[in-house]
Scaffold this motif. Structure first.
Motif, PDB file in Angstrom:
ATOM      1  N   GLU A 176      81.618   0.982 111.109  1.00 45.17           N
ATOM      2  CA  GLU A 176      81.745   1.528 112.461  1.00 45.17           C
ATOM      3  C   GLU A 176      80.450   2.118 112.994  1.00 45.17           C
ATOM      4  OE1 GLU A 176      84.928   4.336 112.589  1.00 45.17           O
ATOM      5  OE2 GLU A 176      86.409   2.809 112.052  1.00 45.17           O
ATOM      6  N   ALA A 177      79.638   2.694 112.117  1.00 43.98           N
ATOM      7  CA  ALA A 177      78.468   3.434 112.581  1.00 43.98           C
ATOM      8  C   ALA A 177      77.185   2.669 112.283  1.00 43.98           C
ATOM      9  CB  ALA A 177      78.422   4.793 111.889  1.00 43.98           C
ATOM     10  N   VAL A 178      76.264   2.689 113.235  1.00 42.40           N
ATOM     11  CA  VAL A 178      74.942   2.117 112.990  1.00 42.40           C
ATOM     12  C   VAL A 178      74.105   3.180 112.289  1.00 42.40           C
ATOM     13  CG1 VAL A 178      72.878   1.124 114.040  1.00 42.40           C
ATOM     14  CG2 VAL A 178      75.103   0.814 115.131  1.00 42.40           C
ATOM     15  N   ASN A 179      73.584   2.852 111.132  1.00 35.90           N
ATOM     16  CA  ASN A 179      72.701   3.786 110.422  1.00 35.90           C
ATOM     17  C   ASN A 179      71.379   3.078 110.184  1.00 35.90           C
ATOM     18  OD1 ASN A 179      75.655   4.642 109.345  1.00 35.90           O
ATOM     19  ND2 ASN A 179      74.284   6.385 109.547  1.00 35.90           N
ATOM     20  N   ASP A 180      70.473   3.251 111.130  1.00 35.65           N
ATOM     21  CA  ASP A 180      69.193   2.542 111.006  1.00 35.65           C
ATOM     22  C   ASP A 180      67.999   3.467 111.216  1.00 35.65           C
ATOM     23  OD1 ASP A 180      69.292   2.967 113.719  1.00 35.65           O
ATOM     24  OD2 ASP A 180      68.973   0.872 114.281  1.00 35.65           O
ATOM     25  N   LEU A 181      68.264   4.792 111.123  1.00 33.48           N
ATOM     26  CA  LEU A 181      67.166   5.754 111.270  1.00 33.48           C
ATOM     27  C   LEU A 181      66.834   6.363 109.908  1.00 33.48           C
ATOM     28  CD1 LEU A 181      68.047   7.844 114.449  1.00 33.48           C
ATOM     29  CD2 LEU A 181      66.078   6.343 114.145  1.00 33.48           C
ATOM     30  N   PRO A 182      65.628   6.126 109.406  1.00 34.15           N
ATOM     31  CA  PRO A 182      65.275   6.777 108.150  1.00 34.15           C
ATOM     32  C   PRO A 182      65.027   8.264 108.378  1.00 34.15           C
ATOM     33  CG  PRO A 182      63.437   5.456 108.958  1.00 34.15           C
ATOM     34  CD  PRO A 182      64.566   5.273 109.927  1.00 34.15           C
ATOM     35  N   GLY A 183      65.277   9.070 107.379  1.00 36.98           N
ATOM     36  CA  GLY A 183      65.026  10.508 107.486  1.00 36.98           C
ATOM     37  C   GLY A 183      65.631  11.231 106.307  1.00 36.98           C
ATOM     38  N   ALA A 184      65.286  12.521 106.193  1.00 37.45           N
ATOM     39  CA  ALA A 184      65.836  13.322 105.107  1.00 37.45           C
ATOM     40  C   ALA A 184      67.342  13.401 105.267  1.00 37.45           C
ATOM     41  CB  ALA A 184      65.230  14.717 105.134  1.00 37.45           C
TER      42      ALA A 184
END
Ligand code: SF4
Ligand code: SF4
Lengths: 375, 288
Positions: free
Chosen positions: B98-106
C-alpha cells in the motif's frame, strides 16, 4: 551465542561472537565535572569528519545536558525502560544485558530511532532537574542539578553494532580496538544503528551506508589524541589505552584512574558492551541517578575525586588532562611536577601541579605609577 | 503496509493480480515459472506485451536462517510473469504494497525485490538462501529509491528532506571551482563509501544491481552488469520488470531454478529481514 567475560559487570555473559580482545584497547577518561558544554568538541569533530552531504545531522561527538538532554531523543531512556531496571548485587550485575535479553530472531535487545528522533540535538540543554524558584539558587548546596555528558562511540569490547550486522561489515581493529564500519562492505541495512544502545552509528541518507566515530584513528596511529580531545576547552578528556583489571599498570594513566583509583566509570555498564569511555561522575548529582548511569562504583569514585586535593598522585594525573595533544600512555609524578610520556617513555609534556602565581603590587615604586591588572 | 493474511483470501489476490496484469485475456497460470518466447522484451511493467506472459504465483516465506530476521510474515505472495528473447530473460514481479517507501533515511526503509538464479545448472540447486560456498547464485536486485533516482529525483538533501536548510559544505566553498578535480576530491573526503566505490544511494543509470553470493553474508557486486529493470506503482503495489542475460545452460529442454525476495519498507525490512521464496523450477517455452 558465546560466553565471554565482562569485568565491568563482574561476570561472564553471552555475546554473539567468541571473546577476542584486541592487543590494545583504545580508551578514554572524561571528567564530567569540568565540562562546560561549549560544544567545541562537537564542532571539532563535525568540521573534521562529518561536513559532507547526508552527514548534516550526524554528531559523532555530542554533549547533552542530563537529566533531560539526549541525542537521539531518549536514547537511554527507551532502553532503560525496555530493560526494566536491572539489578546489581555489589559489583556483579544480576540483570540481563542487551545480548541476554534479545528476543527470538534478534541478536541484541534494541530500539530503532526514527528520523525525527535526531531533530533535537540540544533538547533539555541547561534544564535543571526541578525548578529554581524564589532565590533558591542563592543557597548552597543547590537543591537542583544538571550536568553535561559528552559522548562519543565507546569502542566497546563487545560492540552491539558489530554483533548486529548480518554481513559482518563492522570490525574491531586488533591493533587498538577501534571499531569501524567497513565502507566497502556496508549495504545500509541499519542494523548497527538499531543495535548500538548508545546510538553512535548514523545512517547516511546520501551515501546509503552507516557511519560512526573512528576515534580519529589516523591521529592515534601517529601517537596524537583525537580531535574532540585536543580541542576540548574544559580539558576534561584524556585518551589512551586500557588493560583488563588483572593486568592494570600504575604507570598507565587510564589504568590508574579506572582500575587502581576507580574514579572513572563506564557508561551504562549494565548494557553489557564493556564500553571504553570512562566518566568521572559529577560530584553534585544525587547518587541514585548516577548509579543507574555509571554502576555501583559511583559513591567511591566521588569520594576519591573529592579528596583529590589531598591526594597528590590523583591531583597530578588529573592536571595532565588537556596538557598535550600527544597520546600519553605513561605518566609519573615527581614532587610537584607531572610528566606524561609516550609508549617509548619519551616525555611529551612536563607540568607543574600548581601554576606559579605572581602578585604584583598595584603601586610601582620604581616608576612611581599605579598599574591596573589589565594585560 | 503489510496486508494481513486474514485480509487475503487466495482467490481474491489472484483476481486482483489478474487485473494488475492489465489485459482482457484470461491470465495463464503455471505451477512453475515459465518464460514464453517473445520477439521483444518489454522493460515497462505496464507494456501490453506482458499480457502474453504466463504467470506463476509464489507464496513467500520468512528468511529464517540468519538473525536479525522477521518473525512475522509480511508480503504473502508474489506474481511472477516471464518472457524470453532467446538471449535474455525478463521477469515481471508484482506484489501488494500500500505504501511507497522510496526515501532513504535514518529509520526509513525501502521497497525492494530480487531475483536469484544459480550460476550453474546442477541436479540439485545450491542452498536457496543465497547459495553456498563454491556454488554461487546470481542476484538481480531492484530498489525503489534507485527507481526514483532514474525517474529524475535530484541528488541532494532537499530531495530527501524538503525543508532542510544547509549553511555550508566545505567542498562548495568559494575558492574551489565547482566541478573541478580539486573540488570533487574534497567532496569525496566527506563521502567515505563513495570514495571506495560503494555509494549505495544516489544517482543511478539503472534501478537494478547485479550481485553474487555464496551463502548468507557473502553478497558482493557481480563482475559484470547483466541486468536492467524498471519498477512502477500499480493500484495494488509494485510491478517491477527485471531483464537479465539468459542463465548459462538454460534451454527449452533444460530447466533451471529461480527464487525471489521482497522487502517492504514500511515494515522496516532490509537485508536479512525479508520475505523470500524457495527455489521454483524455471523453464523456457519453445517458440511456436
Ligand atoms: S558505542 Fe555503539 S557504535 Fe560504538 S562500538 Fe559500542 S556499540 Fe558500536
Ligand atoms: S569541548 Fe570539552 S568542555 Fe567543551 S563541551 Fe566538549 S567536552 Fe565539554
Amino acid at each position: 551465542m558465546a560466553r565471554v567475560y565482562n569485568w565491568q559487570i563482574g561476570r561472564e555473559m553471552s555475546y554473539w561472537y567468541p571473546g577476542n580482545r584486541p592487543q590494545r584497547q583504545f580508551a578514554a577518561v572524561f571528567d564530567t565535572n569540568k565540562c562546560i558544554a561549549c560544544q567545541t568538541c562537537t564542532l571539532a569533530c563535525k568540521t573534521t569528519w562529518t561536513s559532507g552531504k547526508g552527514q548534516e545531522y550526524m554528531l559523532w561527538n555530542n554533549v547533552e545536558t542530563k537529566p533531560y538532554g539526549s541525542y537521539p531523543l531518549a536514547w537511554d531512556l527507551n532502553l532503560l525502560k525496555d530493560l526494566n531496571g536491572g539489578k546489581w548485587n555489589g559489583k556483579t550485575y544480576e540483570g540481563q544485558t542487551i545480548f541476554e535479553s534479545a528476543a527470538a530472531g534478534e541478536r541484541v535487545q534494541s530500539w530503532r530511532p526514527k528520523t525525527e528522533d535526531y531533530s533535537y540535538p540540544n533538547v533539555g540543554e541547561d534544564d535543571c532537574a526541578g525548578a529554581v524558584d524564589y532565590g533558591m539558587s542563592m543557597d548552597l548546596p543547590h537543591m537542583n542539578w544538571f550536568y553535561y555528558l559528552a559522548r562519543i562511540c565507546n569502542h566497546c569490547t563487545y560492540p552491539a553494532c558489530l554483533a548486529s550486522c548480518p554481513r559482518g561489515s563492522i570490525y574491531k581493529r586488533q591493533e587498538d580496538g577501534i571499531v569501524l564500519v567497513d565502507q566497502s562492505r556496508c549495504r545500509g541495512y541499519q542494523e548497527c544503528v538499531k543495535g548500538c544502545p548508545y546510538k553512535k552509528v548514523y545512517f547516511n541518507p546520501m551515501t546509503g551506508t552507516s557511519e560512526k566515530c573512528i576515534a580519529c584513528f589516523p591521529k592515534i596511529e601517529q601517537g596524537i589524541q583525537p580531535q574532540c580531545f585536543v580541542n576540548c576547552i574544559g580539558k576534561i578528556r584524556m585518551a589512551g589505552f586500557i588493560n583488563t583489571p588483572d593486568k592494570a599498570q600504575a604507570e598507565n594513566p587510564i589504568d590508574y584512574l579506572v582500575h587502581l583509583r576507580k574514579i572513572a566509570l563506564p557508561l551504562y555498564p549494565q548494557f553489557g558492551l564493556e564500553p571504553n569511555v570512562y566518566y568521572i561522575p559529577p560530584v553534585h548529582v544525587p547518587p541514585p541517578f548516577l548509579r543507574q548511569m555509571f554502576g555501583p562504583g559511583v559513591d567511591a569514585a566521588i569520594a576519591a575525586y573529592r579528596n583529590s586535593a589531598n591526594d597528590p598522585d590523583l591531583a597530578g594525573l588529573l592536571s595532565l588532562f588537556g596538557s598535550s595533544e600527544m597520546l600519553m600512555t605513561k605518566w609519573k609524578r615527581q614532587g610537584e611536577t607531572v610528566t606524561g610520556s609516550n609508549d617509548k617513555g619519551q616525555p611529551m609534556v612536563s607540568i607543574p601541579m600548581k601554576e606559579p602565581v605572581f602578585i604584583r603590587p598595584a603601586y610601582d615604586k620604581l616608576y612611581q605609577i599605579t598599574r591596573t591588572n589589565c594585560p | 503496509m503489510r496486508i494481513h493474511s486474514s485480509m487475503l483470501a487466495v482467490p481474491a489476490i489472484l483476481l486482483s493480480l489478474g487485473i494488475l496484469n492489465g489485459c482482457g485475456r484470461k491470465a495463464e497460470r503455471t505451477n512453475e515459472v515459465v518464460a514464453a518466447s517473445a520477439a521483444r522484451l518489454p522493460l515497462d511493467p505496464l507494456d501490453p506485451a506482458w499480457a502474453e506472459a504466463p504467470g506463476h504465483v509464489e507464496k513467500l516465506i520468512l528468511q529464517d536462517l540468519v538473525e536479525p530476521r522477521l518473525m512475522k510474515a509480511s508480503t504473502p505472495e508474489i506474481l511472477v510473469e516471464a518472457l524470453t528473447s532467446g538471449s535474455e530473460i525478463a521477469f515481471r514481479l508484482s506484489w501488494p504494497d500500500e505504501a511507497v517507501n522510496d526515501l532513504p533515511g535514518a529509520g526509513r526503509f525501502l521497497d525492494q525485490c530480487a531475483v536469484q538464479i544459480p550460476r550453474a545448472i546442477e541436479a540439485d540447486a545450491p542452498a536457496p538462501q543465497m547459495g553456498e560456498a563454491g556454488r554461487p547464485v546470481e542476484i538481480s536486485f531492484w530498489r525503489a529509491d534507485w527507481q526514483a533516482s532514474v525517474d529524475g529525483r535530484k541528488d541532494n538533501i532537499n530531495a530527501l528532506f524538503p525543508n532542510a536548510a544547509i549553511d555550508h559544505y566545505p567542498f562548495e566553498a568559494k575558492p574551489l571551482d565547482p566541478g573541478s578535480s580539486d573540488q570533487k576530491e574534497m567532496a569525496t573526503r566527506y563521502a567515505p563509501s563513495q570514495a571506495v566505490g560503494n555509494r549505495r544511494v544516489g544517482p543511478r543509470e539503472t534501478p537494478v544491481e547485479d550481485l553474487l553470493a555464496e551463502g548468507p553474508g557473502t553478497l558482493s557486486p557481480a563482475p559484470a552488469r547483466i541486468s536492467r529493470g524498471m519498477g512502477v506503482r500499480t493500484k495494488e503495489g509494485w510491478a517491477v520488470v527485471i531483464i537479465r542475460k539468459l542463465p548459462e545452460g538454460l534451454t527449452p529442454r533444460r530447466r533451471s531454478a529461480v527464487a525471489f525476495a521482497v522487502w517492504q519498507g514500511s515494515e522496516q525490512e532490509a537485508g536479512a529481514r525479508k520475505m523470500r521464496s524457495g527455489w521454483v523450477p524455471l523453464a523456457l517455452r519453445a517458440a511456436k
